[in-house]
Design an enzyme around this catalytic site. Structure first.
Site, mmCIF file in Angstrom:
data_model
loop_
_atom_site.group_PDB
_atom_site.id
_atom_site.type_symbol
_atom_site.label_atom_id
_atom_site.label_comp_id
_atom_site.label_asym_id
_atom_site.label_seq_id
_atom_site.Cartn_x
_atom_site.Cartn_y
_atom_site.Cartn_z
ATOM 1 N N TYR A 1 37.631 56.209 18.182
ATOM 2 C CA TYR A 1 38.869 55.490 17.879
ATOM 3 C C TYR A 1 39.755 55.344 19.112
ATOM 4 O O TYR A 1 40.337 54.272 19.332
ATOM 5 C CB TYR A 1 39.618 56.172 16.732
ATOM 6 C CG TYR A 1 38.864 56.110 15.425
ATOM 7 C CD1 TYR A 1 38.475 54.885 14.885
ATOM 8 C CD2 TYR A 1 38.518 57.255 14.732
ATOM 9 C CE1 TYR A 1 37.770 54.814 13.697
ATOM 10 C CE2 TYR A 1 37.813 57.190 13.538
ATOM 11 C CZ TYR A 1 37.447 55.969 13.030
ATOM 12 O OH TYR A 1 36.741 55.907 11.856
ATOM 13 N N GLU B 1 42.838 58.423 8.810
ATOM 14 C CA GLU B 1 42.804 59.861 9.020
ATOM 15 C C GLU B 1 41.382 60.243 9.401
ATOM 16 O O GLU B 1 40.428 59.665 8.899
ATOM 17 C CB GLU B 1 43.187 60.639 7.756
ATOM 18 C CG GLU B 1 44.627 60.523 7.338
ATOM 19 C CD GLU B 1 44.869 59.404 6.339
ATOM 20 O OE1 GLU B 1 46.033 59.112 6.070
ATOM 21 O OE2 GLU B 1 43.884 58.815 5.842
#
Length: 159
Positions: A124, A112
């Site tokens: 990411y 998260e």
């Protein structure tokens, strides 16, 4: 005499003796840092936990904490010394944890990230993650939503 290898990022398993240095990075990297007690609990490498630290020139410059959950690895925290951002520390930690995941039989990595953390989200995505969900009100300090991101280990290692 200087050895060029000393200037590279070295990744190793974290241990409880790393607590003070990891906590300093935690406070420098996050507005809502984990407590020393919470960090200490994650610094024990076992079948479930993957705690890693990154060192450069003998100094701890990053860390990653993750859990193995059946066929997945879940990244709890990853941080880089603000003075070492964009120098490959986060990438080295991510790749090392992915290699450990593959060795442990895990096929996917999840995490998260704060919805407002566009820099981390971009990092990411560049490493093969996709945004796969939302956790409303996830962060206790301000109620911000968390974006759930997921990648296959194969995609991360292929980047």
């Amino acid at each position: 005499m200087s050895n060029a290898k000393n200037h590279e990022v070295q990744i190793r398993p974290a241990c409880p003796d790393d607590l003070a240095a990891v906590f300093l990075l935690e406070v420098a990297a996050f507005d809502d840092p984990w407590s020393p007690e919470a960090i200490y609990g994650e610094l024990h490498c076992d079948k479930m936990r993957i705690p890693l630290v990154a060192e450069k020139d003998g100094k701890l410059v990053g860390y990653l904490m993750a859990w193995r959950v059946v066929d997945q690895v879940h990244i709890l925290n990853i941080a880089t010394d603000p003075e070492c951002l964009r120098q490959g520390v986060g990438t080295a930690l991510l790749l090392a944890s992915t290699a450990m995941a593959v060795q442990g039989g895990q096929e996917e990595i999840t995490l998260e990230v704060r919805q407002s953390n566009h820099g981390a989200r971009g990092f990411y995505v560049r490493h093969g993650f996709a945004e796969t969900g939302l956790r409303p009100g996830y962060y206790q300090d301000n109620g911000e939503d968390a974006v759930i991101m997921t990648a296959s280990c194969a995609d991360i290692l292929a980047k």
